[in-house]
Design a protein around this motif. Structure first.
Motif, mmCIF file in Angstrom:
data_model
loop_
_atom_site.group_PDB
_atom_site.id
_atom_site.type_symbol
_atom_site.label_atom_id
_atom_site.label_comp_id
_atom_site.label_asym_id
_atom_site.label_seq_id
_atom_site.Cartn_x
_atom_site.Cartn_y
_atom_site.Cartn_z
ATOM 1 N N UNK A 86 0.873 -1.176 0.000
ATOM 2 C CA UNK A 86 0.000 0.000 0.000
ATOM 3 C C UNK A 86 0.908 1.223 0.000
ATOM 4 N N UNK A 87 0.868 1.996 -1.076
ATOM 5 C CA UNK A 87 1.749 3.142 -1.228
ATOM 6 C C UNK A 87 1.017 4.429 -0.856
ATOM 7 N N UNK A 88 1.595 5.198 0.042
ATOM 8 C CA UNK A 88 1.118 6.558 0.308
ATOM 9 C C UNK A 88 1.991 7.470 -0.540
ATOM 10 N N UNK A 89 1.438 7.918 -1.666
ATOM 11 C CA UNK A 89 2.224 8.655 -2.652
ATOM 12 C C UNK A 89 1.910 10.141 -2.571
ATOM 13 N N UNK A 90 2.350 10.753 -1.495
ATOM 14 C CA UNK A 90 2.141 12.180 -1.286
ATOM 15 C C UNK A 90 3.107 12.651 -0.216
ATOM 16 N N UNK A 91 4.080 13.478 -0.564
ATOM 17 C CA UNK A 91 5.028 13.962 0.445
ATOM 18 C C UNK A 91 4.335 14.639 1.626
ATOM 19 N N UNK A 112 6.284 7.126 -0.303
ATOM 20 C CA UNK A 112 7.157 7.590 -1.378
ATOM 21 C C UNK A 112 7.427 9.083 -1.193
ATOM 22 N N UNK A 113 8.564 9.508 -1.653
ATOM 23 C CA UNK A 113 8.938 10.912 -1.556
ATOM 24 C C UNK A 113 9.199 11.522 -2.931
ATOM 25 N N UNK A 114 10.098 10.907 -3.684
ATOM 26 C CA UNK A 114 10.550 11.521 -4.931
ATOM 27 C C UNK A 114 9.599 11.200 -6.089
ATOM 28 N N UNK A 115 9.715 11.995 -7.146
ATOM 29 C CA UNK A 115 8.928 11.760 -8.360
ATOM 30 C C UNK A 115 9.304 10.412 -8.970
ATOM 31 N N UNK A 116 10.589 10.059 -8.920
ATOM 32 C CA UNK A 116 11.045 8.788 -9.482
ATOM 33 C C UNK A 116 10.399 7.614 -8.747
ATOM 34 N N UNK A 117 10.294 7.706 -7.416
ATOM 35 C CA UNK A 117 9.632 6.652 -6.656
ATOM 36 C C UNK A 117 8.159 6.551 -7.028
ATOM 37 N N UNK A 132 6.752 7.365 -9.944
ATOM 38 C CA UNK A 132 6.619 6.769 -11.276
ATOM 39 C C UNK A 132 6.909 5.270 -11.252
ATOM 40 N N UNK A 133 7.796 4.847 -10.375
ATOM 41 C CA UNK A 133 8.170 3.429 -10.319
ATOM 42 C C UNK A 133 7.000 2.550 -9.883
ATOM 43 N N UNK A 134 6.054 3.115 -9.150
ATOM 44 C CA UNK A 134 4.910 2.325 -8.677
ATOM 45 C C UNK A 134 4.182 1.685 -9.843
ATOM 46 N N UNK A 135 3.990 2.439 -10.920
ATOM 47 C CA UNK A 135 3.202 1.946 -12.041
ATOM 48 C C UNK A 135 3.956 0.974 -12.932
ATOM 49 N N UNK A 136 5.185 0.636 -12.546
ATOM 50 C CA UNK A 136 5.897 -0.431 -13.242
ATOM 51 C C UNK A 136 5.689 -1.776 -12.559
#
Length: 262
Positions: A11-16, A50-55, A57-61
């Protein structure tokens, strides 16, 4: 997941901002209701921040089952737009809206059943299941607002009802009947201005011309119409049988634009 009702999955919390807010809640877990449950959830092995934009984007891989919690802004801003573009076309995906979606926002357009949408200039087919989780909100509901006002009666001057659509504002005004005199309840419109005086009299200043007519506020506008038209044109061109058919559609569109004043 702990009960085994759904498979264990990341479960990713994708918001700094949400990451920082979660840290504050965990720090004060003892001071809030069911704080022990919250702390357990925040330290779950499935939960990842997640913190960075790269992290992000990596979720959707990833493949398989996973959950993304992303800031929405009613899907008009934030990282959620990247996740929507990457997943709306997937039939096995579910997009769950957490709370109210305003008219004209991408979130509302999806809830209303759009088959295709434009995100960051690209067309995306909507194959995912779209659902709404209405109970997740930090805002008071109508009964709580009425109770809050009742605890502060009698109201000597005015009550202003703002930040809502017409139906909701009218419904709340009706709920306040018998509690606050009708003439003391004000529902301002865009560009209204009021002077609140010590004596309790109300001076209304109308700023004319208004930027928007009342019926245009919080409704679909020409931007939405243009986006829908572009989607329809692209679909018609793509569905044409051959190059000749596509060229014919484009010619008709050009003639319509050239004769727009006719």
């Amino acid at each position: 997941m702990q009960a085994g009702q759904v498979p264990s999955a990341p479960v990713f919390v994708d918001s700094p901002l949400a990451t920082r807010a979660s840290a504050i809640f965990e720090r004060h877990a003892k001071e809030i209701e069911q704080g022990d449950v919250l702390r357990q959830a925040l330290n779950s092995k499935e939960l990842r921040f997640t913190e960075t934009v790269e992290q992000s984007k990596a979720i959707n891989r990833l493949s398989g089952f996973f959950v993304v919690i992303a800031a929405s802004g009613m899907c008009d801003a934030g990282r959620i737009r990247h996740h929507l573009k990457a997943n709306l076309w997937r039939r096995n995906a579910t997009v769950m809206m957490a709370g109210y979606q305003a008219q004209g926002s991408l979130g509302r357009i999806l809830l209303d059943g759009a088959q295709r949408v434009r995100i960051q200039g690209e067309e995306v087919d909507v194959k995912a299941r779209i659902s709404l989780f209405e109970l997740y909100s930090g805002h008071a509901d109508a009964s709580e607002l009425v109770a809050w006002l009742k605890a502060r009666t009698p109201v000597r001057q005015r009550v202003f009802l703002t930040h809502g659509e017409d139906a909701g504002l009218g419904g709340l005004r009706g709920r306040l009947a018998g509690l606050i005199p009708h003439d003391k309840i004000i529902i301002p419109r865009l560009d209204d201005a009021f002077q609140l005086t010590p004596s309790g009299s109300l001076v209304v200043e109308l700023n004319e011309p208004r930027r928007l007519k009342s019926e245009k506020i919080a409704h679909l506008d020409w931007h939405n119409d243009l986006a829908r038209l572009l989607l329809d044109v692209n679909q018609a061109v793509s569905a044409a049988a051959d190059e000749r058919g596509r060229a014919a559609i484009i010619r008709r569109m050009r003639r319509a634009l050239e004769n727009k004043d006719a």
